[in-house]
Design an enzyme around this catalytic site. Structure first.
Site, PDB file in Angstrom:
ATOM      1  N   VAL A  63      -4.674   5.347   9.959  1.00 49.47           N
ATOM      2  CA  VAL A  63      -5.785   4.584  10.599  1.00 49.47           C
ATOM      3  C   VAL A  63      -5.346   3.720  11.735  1.00 49.47           C
ATOM      4  O   VAL A  63      -6.096   3.073  12.203  1.00 49.47           O
ATOM      5  CB  VAL A  63      -6.191   3.464   9.352  1.00 49.47           C
ATOM      6  CG1 VAL A  63      -6.884   4.176   8.169  1.00 49.47           C
ATOM      7  CG2 VAL A  63      -5.099   2.619   9.087  1.00 49.47           C
ATOM      8  N   ASN A  89      -9.950   0.397   3.167  1.00 50.79           N
ATOM      9  CA  ASN A  89      -8.841  -0.183   1.968  1.00 50.79           C
ATOM     10  C   ASN A  89      -7.278   0.044   2.465  1.00 50.79           C
ATOM     11  O   ASN A  89      -6.723  -0.642   1.979  1.00 50.79           O
ATOM     12  CB  ASN A  89      -9.059   0.647   0.728  1.00 50.79           C
ATOM     13  CG  ASN A  89      -8.177   0.423  -0.143  1.00 50.79           C
ATOM     14  OD1 ASN A  89      -7.848  -0.519  -1.148  1.00 50.79           O
ATOM     15  ND2 ASN A  89      -7.163   1.565  -0.288  1.00 50.79           N
ATOM     16  N   SER A 141      -7.593 -10.358   0.489  1.00 49.23           N
ATOM     17  CA  SER A 141      -6.334 -10.558  -0.627  1.00 49.23           C
ATOM     18  C   SER A 141      -6.618 -12.035  -0.904  1.00 49.23           C
ATOM     19  O   SER A 141      -7.124 -12.768  -0.106  1.00 49.23           O
ATOM     20  CB  SER A 141      -5.064 -10.341  -0.298  1.00 49.23           C
ATOM     21  OG  SER A 141      -4.082 -10.767  -0.676  1.00 49.23           O
ATOM     22  N   TYR A 154       2.020 -11.155   6.261  1.00 45.08           N
ATOM     23  CA  TYR A 154       0.939 -10.572   5.533  1.00 45.08           C
ATOM     24  C   TYR A 154      -0.212 -11.494   5.365  1.00 45.08           C
ATOM     25  O   TYR A 154      -1.539 -11.082   5.332  1.00 45.08           O
ATOM     26  CB  TYR A 154       1.400 -10.177   4.019  1.00 45.08           C
ATOM     27  CG  TYR A 154       0.530  -9.536   3.040  1.00 45.08           C
ATOM     28  CD1 TYR A 154       0.241  -7.950   3.558  1.00 45.08           C
ATOM     29  CD2 TYR A 154      -0.125 -10.142   2.171  1.00 45.08           C
ATOM     30  CE1 TYR A 154      -0.602  -7.522   2.586  1.00 45.08           C
ATOM     31  CE2 TYR A 154      -0.989  -9.585   1.233  1.00 45.08           C
ATOM     32  CZ  TYR A 154      -1.364  -8.186   1.552  1.00 45.08           C
ATOM     33  OH  TYR A 154      -2.362  -7.320   0.607  1.00 45.08           O
ATOM     34  N   LYS A 158      -4.263 -10.772   6.317  1.00 41.23           N
ATOM     35  CA  LYS A 158      -5.399 -10.774   5.472  1.00 41.23           C
ATOM     36  C   LYS A 158      -6.427 -11.902   5.777  1.00 41.23           C
ATOM     37  O   LYS A 158      -7.645 -11.593   5.415  1.00 41.23           O
ATOM     38  CB  LYS A 158      -5.021 -11.033   3.943  1.00 41.23           C
ATOM     39  CG  LYS A 158      -4.211  -9.462   3.483  1.00 41.23           C
ATOM     40  CD  LYS A 158      -5.245  -8.368   3.470  1.00 41.23           C
ATOM     41  CE  LYS A 158      -4.509  -6.931   3.523  1.00 41.23           C
ATOM     42  NZ  LYS A 158      -5.559  -6.138   3.237  1.00 41.23           N
TER      43      LYS A 158
HETATM   44  N1  LIG Z   1      -2.118  -4.429  -4.985  1.00 40.40           N
HETATM   45  C1  LIG Z   1      -2.243  -6.056  -4.837  1.00 40.40           C
HETATM   46  O1  LIG Z   1      -1.831  -6.759  -5.433  1.00 40.40           O
HETATM   47  C2  LIG Z   1      -3.162  -6.254  -3.760  1.00 40.40           C
HETATM   48  C3  LIG Z   1      -3.816  -7.545  -3.642  1.00 40.40           C
HETATM   49  C4  LIG Z   1      -4.604  -7.972  -2.692  1.00 40.40           C
HETATM   50  C5  LIG Z   1      -4.842  -6.875  -1.610  1.00 40.40           C
HETATM   51  N2  LIG Z   1      -4.510  -5.973  -1.767  1.00 40.40           N
HETATM   52  C6  LIG Z   1      -4.830  -4.713  -0.789  1.00 40.40           C
HETATM   53  O2  LIG Z   1      -5.699  -3.614  -1.391  1.00 40.40           O
HETATM   54  C7  LIG Z   1      -5.560  -2.714  -0.490  1.00 40.40           C
HETATM   55  C8  LIG Z   1      -4.856  -1.409  -1.471  1.00 40.40           C
HETATM   56  O3  LIG Z   1      -3.531  -1.938  -1.732  1.00 40.40           O
HETATM   57  P1  LIG Z   1      -2.870  -1.139  -3.030  1.00 40.40           P
HETATM   58  O4  LIG Z   1      -2.168  -2.416  -3.912  1.00 40.40           O
HETATM   59  O5  LIG Z   1      -3.795  -0.190  -3.802  1.00 40.40           O
HETATM   60  O6  LIG Z   1      -1.610  -0.463  -2.133  1.00 40.40           O
HETATM   61  P2  LIG Z   1      -1.105   0.956  -2.138  1.00 40.40           P
HETATM   62  O7  LIG Z   1       0.189   1.107  -1.542  1.00 40.40           O
HETATM   63  O8  LIG Z   1      -0.882   1.386  -3.703  1.00 40.40           O
HETATM   64  O9  LIG Z   1      -2.202   1.883  -1.352  1.00 40.40           O
HETATM   65  C9  LIG Z   1      -2.251   1.439  -0.224  1.00 40.40           C
HETATM   66  C10 LIG Z   1      -2.674   3.007   0.626  1.00 40.40           C
HETATM   67  O10 LIG Z   1      -2.724   2.718   2.114  1.00 40.40           O
HETATM   68  C11 LIG Z   1      -1.996   3.899   2.556  1.00 40.40           C
HETATM   69  N3  LIG Z   1      -1.877   3.709   3.986  1.00 40.40           N
HETATM   70  C12 LIG Z   1      -0.672   2.898   4.331  1.00 40.40           C
HETATM   71  N4  LIG Z   1      -0.654   2.872   5.780  1.00 40.40           N
HETATM   72  C13 LIG Z   1      -1.820   3.775   6.081  1.00 40.40           C
HETATM   73  C14 LIG Z   1      -2.110   4.167   7.524  1.00 40.40           C
HETATM   74  N5  LIG Z   1      -1.534   3.854   8.578  1.00 40.40           N
HETATM   75  N6  LIG Z   1      -3.105   5.090   7.397  1.00 40.40           N
HETATM   76  C15 LIG Z   1      -3.790   5.618   6.322  1.00 40.40           C
HETATM   77  N7  LIG Z   1      -3.151   5.045   5.163  1.00 40.40           N
HETATM   78  C16 LIG Z   1      -2.336   4.121   5.004  1.00 40.40           C
HETATM   79  C17 LIG Z   1      -0.898   4.139   1.856  1.00 40.40           C
HETATM   80  O11 LIG Z   1      -0.369   5.558   2.045  1.00 40.40           O
HETATM   81  C18 LIG Z   1      -1.405   3.875   0.355  1.00 40.40           C
HETATM   82  O12 LIG Z   1      -1.870   4.938   0.082  1.00 40.40           O
HETATM   83  C19 LIG Z   1      -4.467  -2.913   0.632  1.00 40.40           C
HETATM   84  O13 LIG Z   1      -5.364  -3.328   1.751  1.00 40.40           O
HETATM   85  C20 LIG Z   1      -3.959  -4.255   0.252  1.00 40.40           C
HETATM   86  O14 LIG Z   1      -3.377  -5.012   1.205  1.00 40.40           O
HETATM   87  C21 LIG Z   1      -3.667  -5.289  -2.790  1.00 40.40           C
END
Ligand SMILES: NC(=O)c1ccc[n+]([C@@H]2O[C@H](COP(=O)([O-])OP(=O)(O)OC[C@H]3O[C@@H](n4cnc5c(N)ncnc54)[C@H](O)[C@@H]3O)[C@@H](O)[C@H]2O)c1
Length: 258
Positions: A63, A89, A141, A154, A158
């Site tokens: 992305v 996402n 987030s 981070y 967000k």
């Molecule tokens: N897990 C949590 O506690 C949490 C809390 C708040 C917000 N979030 C947000 O939710 C979203 C998903 O997070 P998650 O916990 O499922 O994380 P995750 O690491 O399991 O999944 C994130 C995905 O994004 C992909 N990614 C990273 N860089 C990329 C790039 N340059 N191009 C395309 N894809 C890319 C990764 O390969 C991964 O598959 C994120 O934006 C994260 O910031 C997560």
């Protein structure tokens, strides 16, 4: 089946919340286009989607590369003549005290979380404006709303996503396009587990001790499952959320209620 036959684009679908969202939308009968920088994980997501398999299209996508993002979005529109739901996402986390925070980690956070969100929307917005329908959902987030130790950079990305989403909602309202964000709390995904592992290492305490701290932040005393966040995203994608735009859906187990 509130999203049956809707054309849905999901970035970062190889893992965690993106994967759970892809599985849920596929189960609900949507036509889904999933992408991720991690090709192997993306294939796994595709294989996990048993039902509606013919309606799942996967492609490797970084992305942070605008030309590639534009090509991916253009191809979806060319194929279906519309994009109904865009789920922005893909995200990364890096933790650490500011004085030791490497510039390359800072750049990665900005490039994926902020610029990646901008690029994905930039590529899709012309189509949304043209068709005068659809909805965009970004991933903010709990870290957009409160400070977290070791997470200054981070948190800043967000909080940026939150501001971006609200402002884009204003620009898109005349085109009948709703734009909202979700703010998950601690959600049990590979991202959170790597975050906790790094923090435990940096502070010289155990994974379980940091996990307990995170669990204690919400009032429910546990982490969310990715499927619980996916259900919130599904709600925003449907007409059940028809009067919601510029809003943020907090799915944080009560973390920000304290
Ligand atoms: N897990 C949590 O506690 C949490 C809390 C708040 C917000 N979030 C947000 O939710 C979203 C998903 O997070 P998650 O916990 O499922 O994380 P995750 O690491 O399991 O999944 C994130 C995905 O994004 C992909 N990614 C990273 N860089 C990329 C790039 N340059 N191009 C395309 N894809 C890319 C990764 O390969 C991964 O598959 C994120 O934006 C994260 O910031 C997560």
């Amino acid at each position: 089946m509130r999203v049956k036959d809707k054309v849905v684009v999901i970035t970062g679908a190889a893992s965690g919340i993106g994967r759970a969202t892809a599985i849920l939308f596929a189960r609900e009968g949507a036509i889904i286009h999933i992408s991720d920088i991690d090709e192997a994980g993306l294939r796994e997501t595709r294989d996990l989607i048993k039902k509606g398999k013919d309606n799942v299209f996967a492609r490797r996508l970084d992305v942070t590369k605008f030309d590639d993002v534009k090509k991916a979005i253009d191809d979806v529109y060319k194929k279906h003549g519309r994009i109904d739901v865009l789920i922005v996402n893909a995200g990364v986390v890096r933790v650490g005290q500011i004085e030791d925070f490497p510039e390359e980690d800072y750049d990665l956070l900005i490039n994926v979380n902020l610029k990646g969100t901008f690029f994905t929307c930039k590529a899709a917005v012309p189509y949304f404006k043209k068709q005068k329908s659809g909805t965009i959902i970004t991933l903010a987030s709990v870290a957009a709303h409160i400070g977290q130790n070791n997470h200054a950079n981070y948190c800043s990305t967000k909080a940026g996503v939150l501001g971006f989403t609200k402002a884009l909602a204003l620009d898109m309202a005349p085109y009948n396009v709703r734009v909202n964000s979700v703010s998950p709390g601690a959600t049990d995904t590979p991202m959170l587990r790597s975050d906790v592992t790094k923090e435990a290492k940096q502070r010289g305490i155990s994974f379980e001790d940091v996990k307990k701290e995170f669990e204690g932040q919400g009032v429910m005393g546990r982490w969310a499952q990715a499927e619980e966040i996916a259900k919130g995203i599904l709600f925003l994608a449907t007409d059940d959320a028809s009067y919601m735009t510029g809003a943020d859906l907090r799915l944080d187990g009560g973390w920000t209620a304290r």
